[in-house]
Design an enzyme around this catalytic site. Structure first.
Site, PDB file in Angstrom:
ATOM      1  N   ARG A  43       0.817  -1.228   0.000  1.00  0.00           N
ATOM      2  CA  ARG A  43       0.000   0.000   0.000  1.00  0.00           C
ATOM      3  C   ARG A  43       0.851   1.280   0.000  1.00  0.00           C
ATOM      4  NH1 ARG A  43      -5.487  -0.076   0.363  1.00  0.00           N
ATOM      5  NH2 ARG A  43      -6.467  -1.979   1.112  1.00  0.00           N
ATOM      6  N   ARG A  47      -2.982   6.095   0.231  1.00  0.00           N
ATOM      7  CA  ARG A  47      -3.545   7.109   1.119  1.00  0.00           C
ATOM      8  C   ARG A  47      -2.572   7.867   1.999  1.00  0.00           C
ATOM      9  NH1 ARG A  47      -7.321   2.838   3.829  1.00  0.00           N
ATOM     10  NH2 ARG A  47      -5.299   1.810   3.678  1.00  0.00           N
ATOM     11  N   ARG A  56      -6.312  11.918  -6.462  1.00  0.00           N
ATOM     12  CA  ARG A  56      -7.548  11.144  -6.368  1.00  0.00           C
ATOM     13  C   ARG A  56      -8.760  12.017  -6.039  1.00  0.00           C
ATOM     14  NH1 ARG A  56      -8.669   6.257  -4.375  1.00  0.00           N
ATOM     15  NH2 ARG A  56     -10.754   7.155  -4.341  1.00  0.00           N
ATOM     16  N   ASP A  92      -6.678  -2.687  -7.132  1.00  0.00           N
ATOM     17  CA  ASP A  92      -7.384  -3.206  -5.969  1.00  0.00           C
ATOM     18  C   ASP A  92      -7.721  -4.654  -6.266  1.00  0.00           C
ATOM     19  OD1 ASP A  92      -9.015  -2.199  -3.370  1.00  0.00           O
ATOM     20  OD2 ASP A  92     -10.103  -3.792  -4.416  1.00  0.00           O
ATOM     21  N   TYR A 167     -15.106 -11.942  -0.070  1.00  0.00           N
ATOM     22  CA  TYR A 167     -15.886 -10.727  -0.352  1.00  0.00           C
ATOM     23  C   TYR A 167     -17.189 -11.069  -1.078  1.00  0.00           C
ATOM     24  CZ  TYR A 167     -12.014  -7.729   1.111  1.00  0.00           C
ATOM     25  OH  TYR A 167     -11.054  -7.101   1.848  1.00  0.00           O
TER      26      TYR A 167
END
Lengths: 363, 363
Positions: A43, A47, A56, A92, A167
């Protein structure tokens, strides 16, 4: 075939695979001694970086993953800022599902949310396959990256069948995996049909990335640590093994990672991984001991600084980095990384400082 | 001194501890061979039972924990319905914090939420102590239970210092424990001050339950599995050990449990537990092997059916129960339980069937 970024200078055909034989990350992944201890962060593209958040702004996650110029730029950002030894494709794990037509979205603060959970034979039968042209934007982004990354290897990635299945079956993130485990045990045939389709999907997605020039891959089975070793070997390993076997012909290093998988390390390796990712719960030398307990040759490992500790004071972080580098010498090759992804609140200056320190240490 | 249920028939003074020397749960906890394999379920008193949901209708969680009649009735419900071998006090790990005056609430669907996270020396200094009269309603409930439970032992409980600290420091549930770990490492003195106060709090809460007649206790360090063994031994074990040592004079079995603690089992035992709880990730015989690796005597263990599997078909559950009972014979004593709490969606009829099956098996 750029789909959204028509102004991008995208090389028009698949480049020959770059010759990065001396790249520290690839040397370590193959069990050799690199010129320096390689480091990247799961990652890292995301973020924690202000330049990422700026780019973004107003762009939904899944849109950004299908914009070749944007995904390439986001992928390069941490390489530029931190000087890491590997770029990991910004994407992702649900991207191939979404591309194939599954009604799935990534909800900020929640994670992937599936409109209709997949729980019946009909649901599984209706699950679409992934056709390479559905992820051509990702291929375009990879080609841009190969062109821009210089000597830095690009790590492609995909979610592993179990984590993808969790998921789809739960309908979103879960702490219990109760529907997934119940289905797996109560209807093994249906489970294997679903996991087999997801293996094909992950494999197709990785082959697209590799065809476009990715230099290594990581298969994320993020939540496999919720399973027992018995469950993993019976219900999961065959499908992840299919993914790894299906890319063997590319000859690139294959990394395999999940959180809390101390009990599963040998099985993660047996699935066909060249590099076993380890979270922070066990020291790397203990991981190597487990991986060689039956007389197997020493593996290459990746890890394992606890991402939560990046919020501690620098002396704490420095001591941890030195300890991990020392413990990693028990492995045939060591790629320094976190034990899970960078947390959103991480100070990027700390990540840069970790990279600088790792590069000072004996590989 | 009933505080809210003035109509209850609460015995007016502490009863003498009941003599339940032959109760299967207590025999197994002491490492003996009980007349039958004892079984109870973490969170058996709660959301899976319709009679619980009916009783709690419109009553906030923390209110129900301070109503002696209600907490006693909720505690008895699963004993009455399933015939389990132990009653576990209906309460919550934040009850002593709330009773002491910490501004904390349990938000449905979220969990404990703290109004002002505890992160500075001032915050820690301001943390109140627990005075027994602040939990007199719990003591009253325990006295009612001792009176009503017949031959079934009552298991008291408290949250362990680390897990309590994680809620206070993070401000609520966390998946990363980033603030907790950063504080622990960056300011060990402050961490130890906080954990020491929480140990006193947990100890005071357990002594109230034991004075009122509880027959055993379980210390829940639910989230300790997020820590490395090194972290656990340095930052957590001394404080949990203080709790266990502080109740040694009662002579009752002390159970210690956390999720995902396969790497921490010896440390959980070394904290002073008589019974080590094990989640589903490792087989009980493997847990016993780890606990005896340094030549220690075989321990008593508790566990370890994956609560997610209670949603599988009965043949799956039956096979798991038989396997776990067989693996548990490696221990000096085995208390059958889940590997974590009952999930809210669990069919209570399945729990009853598990109890019946466990009772048919050789202890």
């Amino acid at each position: 075939m750029p789909t959204t970024a028509s102004s991008s200078r995208i090389p028009s055909r698949t480049p020959a695979r770059r010759d990065l034989a001396q790249a520290p990350l690839l040397v370590a992944a193959r069990g050799g001694r690199p010129s320096r201890l390689p480091v990247w962060f799961m990652r890292q593209a995301g973020r924690s970086l202000p330049e990422y958040r700026a780019l973004r702004e107003g762009v939904p996650m899944l849109k950004s993953c299908f914009d070749p110029e944007m995904l390439a730029e986001i992928t390069v950002q941490p390489v530029r800022r931190h000087g890491v030894d590997g770029a990991v494709l910004y994407s992702d794990i649900v991207v191939p599902l979404y591309a194939a037509g599954v009604d799935i979205d990534i909800v900020p603060g929640t994670g992937p949310v599936v409109a209709s959970p997949v729980r019946t034979a009909q649901d599984v039968a209706a699950l679409p396959s992934l056709h390479p042209e559905q992820v051509s934007a990702v291929a375009d982004g990879v080609r841009l990256l190969v062109d821009r990354l210089g000597e830095t290897p690009l790590i492609g990635f995909a979610g592993a069948p179990f984590t993808l299945a969790s998921y789809l079956i739960e309908g979103g993130p879960s702490r219990t995996y109760e529907h997934t485990k119940a289905l797996m045990h109560s209807d093994p045939e249906l489970w294997h049909a679903l996991a087999g389709k997801l293996a094909d999907l992950a494999l197709a997605f990785l082959r697209v990335q590799l065809d476009a020039g990715a230099d290594a891959v990581q298969l994320f089975d993020s939540w496999a640590g919720a399973l027992t070793l018995r469950e993993y070997r019976e219900f999961v390993l065959p499908h992840s093994a299919k993914v790894f076997a299906g890319i063997e012909d590319y000859g690139v290093p294959r990394i395999h990672f999940g959180v809390g998988t101390g009990e599963l390390l040998t099985a993660l390796r047996d699935a066909g991984a060249d590099v076993v990712g380890v979270d922070w719960r066990i020291p790397l030398d203990e991981a190597v001991r487990r991986l060689t307990a039956a007389g197997e040759p020493a593996p290459a490992v990746q890890g394992n600084l606890d991402p939560a500790l990046l919020g501690a004071s620098w002396p704490v972080i420095e001591a941890e980095v030195r300890r991990i580098a020392a413990e990693g010498r028990a492995a045939a090759g060591h790629i320094f990384n976190l034990g899970h992804g960078v947390l959103p609140g991480t100070d990027p200056a700390v990540l840069t400082r970790v990279v600088d320190l790792v590069h000072e240490l004996e590989p």
